[in-house]
Design an enzyme around this catalytic site. Structure first.
Site, PDB file in Angstrom:
ATOM      1  N   LYS A  84       0.869  -1.184   0.000  1.00  0.00           N
ATOM      2  CA  LYS A  84       0.000   0.000   0.000  1.00  0.00           C
ATOM      3  C   LYS A  84       0.901   1.227   0.000  1.00  0.00           C
ATOM      4  O   LYS A  84       1.572   1.510   0.983  1.00  0.00           O
ATOM      5  CB  LYS A  84      -0.915   0.003   1.223  1.00  0.00           C
ATOM      6  N   ARG A  88     -17.085   0.869  -2.674  1.00  0.00           N
ATOM      7  CA  ARG A  88     -16.324   0.203  -1.616  1.00  0.00           C
ATOM      8  C   ARG A  88     -16.844  -1.216  -1.427  1.00  0.00           C
ATOM      9  O   ARG A  88     -18.051  -1.442  -1.333  1.00  0.00           O
ATOM     10  CB  ARG A  88     -16.463   0.976  -0.297  1.00  0.00           C
ATOM     11  N   LYS A 109      -7.584  -3.175   2.553  1.00  0.00           N
ATOM     12  CA  LYS A 109      -6.318  -2.624   3.031  1.00  0.00           C
ATOM     13  C   LYS A 109      -5.913  -3.347   4.306  1.00  0.00           C
ATOM     14  O   LYS A 109      -6.752  -3.680   5.142  1.00  0.00           O
ATOM     15  CB  LYS A 109      -6.416  -1.117   3.264  1.00  0.00           C
TER      16      LYS A 109
END
Length: 288
Positions: free
Chosen positions: A49, A191, A197
């Site tokens: 990330k 989403r 994440k």
């Protein structure tokens, strides 16, 4: 103008050049949910990330996730293919502030842009699931004529233990965390658990509604921010600020990131601490 008014207006004035830039409707991008232990990993790809700003190339122009045009130098975008690409504008680990400063500048700093890479992780217009899109991305990039545009390295996820080991290694190297892409997922601008994440702490974003005056040693400056989550929950965010940030707090209307340790039965974050201003989200945009 008195000192208190200057404190309130200062951050807003600093944001003005970016928020007044040419804007369009925010691109419909995939948004990440949060990985939690026990979630199946069999169909996921894992990657780092990147601690940068989300960038969307529509085939002709580069945009932020909030729909602001990025004034990148012509040499940066000229070699890019006429193919929509979703990725991260990134100056390197631990250089989020440098990235935001460079990307927000509407008079591009040529030297600063030499440090920016466009880390591409998806092709939104490419047919097929993520694994199919990834294969197409690997054929498209990298570009010899544009070494600053790179495909994000992806590997198959295996077990939770392996994922935690990779997370620990990434964080030790200065990384922010990991991302998980579901291999069978289509590109959908919403989403969902198709994109997750993985971070060593929970974090989220909220919009600043007001500045709460400080008390005690913080008298005369900001004591906390009254913020609102995308779900409409309001709470005071008072931890994690430096004295300088309390002197010039994030402007009303801007989005901030905060970290926290779980939520209350009412859904409010526990032990919330300020992380940073999300300069890549316009004041009128929704969080992602």
């Amino acid at each position: 103008m008195d000192r208190r008014k200057l404190l309130l207006l200062g951050p807003a004035l600093a944001l003005a050049p970016f928020t007044l830039a040419q804007a369009a409707a925010a691109p419909a991008l995939m948004l990440a949910d949060v990985y939690r232990r026990g979630m199946p990993l069999a169909d996921y790809w894992v990657s780092e990330k990147y601690d940068g700003m989300r960038g969307y190339w529509d085939g002709k122009q580069l945009w932020t996730r909030g729909g602001e045009r990025v004034a990148a130098p012509a040499w940066f975008t000229a070699p890019l293919p006429a193919v929509p690409m979703d990725g991260e504008l990134w100056a390197g680990r631990g250089r989020f502030a440098d990235t935001v400063s460079t990307v927000r500048d509407q008079a591009p700093n040529e030297a600063a842009w030499r440090n920016i890479r466009f880390m591409v992780f998806d092709l939104p217009a490419q047919p097929g699931d993520f694994t199919t899109r990834l294969a197409a991305l690997r054929k498209l990039l990298p570009l010899t004529v544009a070494p600053w545009v790179l495909p994000v390295p992806q590997a198959r996820a295996t077990t939770h233990e392996d994922l935690q080991a990779l997370l620990d290694k990434t964080v030790r190297m200065g990384g922010e965390g990991l991302m998980l892409h579901r291999g069978s997922s289509l590109y959908r601008g919403e989403r969902s658990a198709d994109l997750l994440k993985v971070k060593p702490y929970e974090d989220a974003e909220a919009r600043v509604l007001a500045h709460v005056p400080g008390r005690g040693r913080h008298t005369g400056r900001m004591g906390a921010l009254l913020v609102e989550t995308p779900e409409g929950r309001r709470f005071k965010l008072g931890g994690g600020f430096s004295d300088a940030q309390r002197e010039q707090p994030p402007a009303v209307g801007t989005w901030v990131s905060y970290r926290f340790n779980g939520t209350s039965p009412g859904g409010l974050p526990r032990f919330a601490r300020f992380l940073r201003v999300r300069g890549d989200i316009a004041s009128s945009s929704s969080s992602s």
